[in-house]
Write a protein that holds these residues in place. Structure first.
Motif, mmCIF file in Angstrom:
data_model
loop_
_atom_site.group_PDB
_atom_site.id
_atom_site.type_symbol
_atom_site.label_atom_id
_atom_site.label_comp_id
_atom_site.label_asym_id
_atom_site.label_seq_id
_atom_site.Cartn_x
_atom_site.Cartn_y
_atom_site.Cartn_z
ATOM 1 N N LEU A 20 0.829 -1.205 0.000
ATOM 2 C CA LEU A 20 0.000 0.000 0.000
ATOM 3 C C LEU A 20 0.868 1.261 0.000
ATOM 4 O O LEU A 20 0.521 2.269 -0.633
ATOM 5 C CB LEU A 20 -0.934 -0.007 1.217
ATOM 6 N N THR A 21 2.002 1.213 0.710
ATOM 7 C CA THR A 21 2.930 2.342 0.702
ATOM 8 C C THR A 21 3.473 2.582 -0.705
ATOM 9 O O THR A 21 3.550 3.719 -1.177
ATOM 10 C CB THR A 21 4.096 2.081 1.671
ATOM 11 N N PHE A 22 3.831 1.487 -1.382
ATOM 12 C CA PHE A 22 4.333 1.590 -2.760
ATOM 13 C C PHE A 22 3.278 2.198 -3.683
ATOM 14 O O PHE A 22 3.583 3.101 -4.481
ATOM 15 C CB PHE A 22 4.738 0.195 -3.254
ATOM 16 N N TYR A 26 12.414 5.091 -2.055
ATOM 17 C CA TYR A 26 11.573 5.425 -0.904
ATOM 18 C C TYR A 26 11.052 4.164 -0.232
ATOM 19 O O TYR A 26 11.060 4.053 0.992
ATOM 20 C CB TYR A 26 10.417 6.309 -1.364
ATOM 21 N N VAL A 27 10.609 3.207 -1.056
ATOM 22 C CA VAL A 27 10.085 1.957 -0.489
ATOM 23 C C VAL A 27 11.186 1.207 0.256
ATOM 24 O O VAL A 27 10.968 0.667 1.348
ATOM 25 C CB VAL A 27 9.478 1.081 -1.605
ATOM 26 N N VAL A 28 12.396 1.163 -0.336
ATOM 27 C CA VAL A 28 13.512 0.480 0.324
ATOM 28 C C VAL A 28 13.841 1.150 1.655
ATOM 29 O O VAL A 28 14.046 0.478 2.680
ATOM 30 C CB VAL A 28 14.743 0.459 -0.604
ATOM 31 N N VAL A 29 13.892 2.502 1.633
ATOM 32 C CA VAL A 29 14.200 3.230 2.873
ATOM 33 C C VAL A 29 13.124 2.978 3.921
ATOM 34 O O VAL A 29 13.416 2.742 5.104
ATOM 35 C CB VAL A 29 14.336 4.740 2.584
ATOM 36 N N VAL A 30 11.840 3.017 3.490
ATOM 37 C CA VAL A 30 10.739 2.759 4.430
ATOM 38 C C VAL A 30 10.850 1.357 5.003
ATOM 39 O O VAL A 30 10.635 1.134 6.202
ATOM 40 C CB VAL A 30 9.384 2.963 3.726
ATOM 41 N N ASN A 37 14.127 -1.817 11.135
ATOM 42 C CA ASN A 37 14.862 -1.363 12.309
ATOM 43 C C ASN A 37 13.927 -1.073 13.473
ATOM 44 O O ASN A 37 14.222 -1.424 14.627
ATOM 45 C CB ASN A 37 15.659 -0.102 11.952
ATOM 46 N N TYR A 38 12.787 -0.455 13.186
ATOM 47 C CA TYR A 38 11.814 -0.155 14.238
ATOM 48 C C TYR A 38 11.245 -1.446 14.824
ATOM 49 O O TYR A 38 11.030 -1.554 16.034
ATOM 50 C CB TYR A 38 10.701 0.708 13.654
ATOM 51 N N GLU A 39 11.008 -2.436 13.954
ATOM 52 C CA GLU A 39 10.485 -3.725 14.438
ATOM 53 C C GLU A 39 11.497 -4.413 15.352
ATOM 54 O O GLU A 39 11.121 -5.006 16.365
ATOM 55 C CB GLU A 39 10.161 -4.624 13.247
ATOM 56 N N LYS A 40 12.774 -4.303 14.986
ATOM 57 C CA LYS A 40 13.807 -4.903 15.842
ATOM 58 C C LYS A 40 13.846 -4.229 17.208
ATOM 59 O O LYS A 40 13.998 -4.896 18.240
ATOM 60 C CB LYS A 40 15.175 -4.798 15.163
#
Length: 368
Positions: free
Chosen positions: A9-11, A201-205, A211-214
């Motif tokens: 959905l972000t893509f 952008y998708v790769v960065v997101v 990282n946030y999930e970790k």
């Protein structure tokens, strides 16, 4: 699965937003590029027509025969209509004298559809752009290939000493192809930029999300460890309370440990057995002794004096305000980052907190 759907959905969202922005930018860039191209060509055609008119006028003033001039000019103009624009020579009646296509020579020029109708006409870039778009639209709607091959006069310049006029033409098909090539370049650039921007952008997101999930997993793990430690702590309190309750009455007592504390209720003296004390606290410089049955009395001794006289196996100095009995602890919960909150029975009016520095001592006191 939910994460993959979120990334998808972000893509899609980023692609739609970029497509909207790119379509608006393409419109203005295409128009700006077209105006720049037309302005350059208008100025070039004007100067070229003037220079060519001056050159032909000089030949006529030199007394060269018109037939020789026409033959020479015709040879120089042949097959020059393959570019965006070219020149031709007309007389004042509109008859074509010289033209890159020799088959047209001698025909009458169709001035009714020209962009300019007289030598005095002044053509601006904006009006030229609007008329050109209108003509291209008419050609597309007509679906007549012959119309696309037509040309339009954009500038006229008289030849001195004669009845001739130098006309600067623009080829509808050639200018249309040149403009389409420019649009295609813009489309290609924006398409490549869009792919790069959207994918980046998708790769960065995704990287940020991973990282946030970790970090969340690490915090959840830490929280689980803290819950386990608190469960162990509460279990240890229960075991210790049970050991205290079944302690042999025949154990040798320490003569330095008090078994009773002298307290006051108003003017009445009341001795209280230490095993009946739930917790002791100070408030407004007054020391209160709270029993398991909820009765509260006061004493003249300070917390420091009382704690030095109590059995350290049964009582703990939680902080400057509280001494708690092991038997009164109901539950231990995490408070803040590294503090512990003790819930006692009977319930204390003020919260009993054990600081970070005392937490380790408290756990050791519970034999953890």
């Amino acid at each position: 699965m939910r994460k993959d759907r979120l990334y998808f959905l972000t893509f899609i969202s980023i692609t739609v937003i970029y497509a909207i922005i790119a379509s608006i930018a393409l419109h203005y860039l295409t128009k700006s590029g077209t105006l720049t191209l037309l302005e350059t060509y208008l100025e070039f055609s004007k100067n070229e027509a003037k220079s060519f008119s001056t050159l032909v006028g000089q030949k006529t003033q030199m007394g060269i025969a018109k037939d020789s001039i026409v033959q020479s000019v015709q040879q120089s103009l042949e097959e020059t209509d393959t570019d965006i624009g070219y020149l031709s020579i007309l007389d004042w009646s509109g008859k074509i004298i010289c033209h890159p296509d020799i088959k047209i020579v001698g025909q009458q020029a169709g001035g009714s559809k020209s962009f300019v109708s007289s030598v005095a006409d002044e053509l601006t870039v904006e009006s030229f752009y609007g008329q050109l778009n209108q003509r291209l639209k008419e050609n597309r709607d007509s679906a007549n290939p012959a119309l696309v091959k037509e040309s339009e006069v954009i500038h006229l310049y008289p030849v001195s000493g004669s009845d001739w006029i130098v006309a600067a033409h623009i080829g509808i098909d050639n200018i249309s192809q040149r403009l389409q090539e420019m649009r295609n370049r813009f489309y290609t650039i924006f398409l490549l930029m869009g792919l790069f921007v959207v994918l980046s952008y998708v790769v960065v997101v995704r990287l940020i999300g991973s990282n946030y999930e970790k970090q969340l997993e690490a915090k959840n793990k830490q929280l689980e460890d803290e819950v386990i430690n608190l469960s162990k702590l509460n279990r240890a309190v229960g075991d210790y309370q049970q050991r205290v309750s079944v302690k042999s009455k025949g154990d040798k007592e320490d003569t330095t440990i008090k078994r009773r504390i002298l307290t006051y209720i108003r003017n009445e003296l009341l001795p209280v057995a230490t095993e009946e004390i739930a917790h002791i606290y100070t408030e407004n410089s007054i020391t209160y002794v709270v029993c398991f049955d909820g009765k509260r009395s006061t004493t003249n001794s300070s917390l420091d004096e009382l704690f030095s006289q109590l059995d350290s196996a049964h009582f703990f100095r939680a902080n400057r305000q509280f001494i708690i009995a092991i038997s009164s602890i109901d539950k231990i919960v995490k408070y803040g980052k590294n503090q512990l909150k003790i819930l006692v029975v009977p319930k204390s009016e003020a919260g009993i907190l054990i600081s970070k520095n005392k937490a380790a001592e408290f756990k050791q006191w519970l034999n953890l």
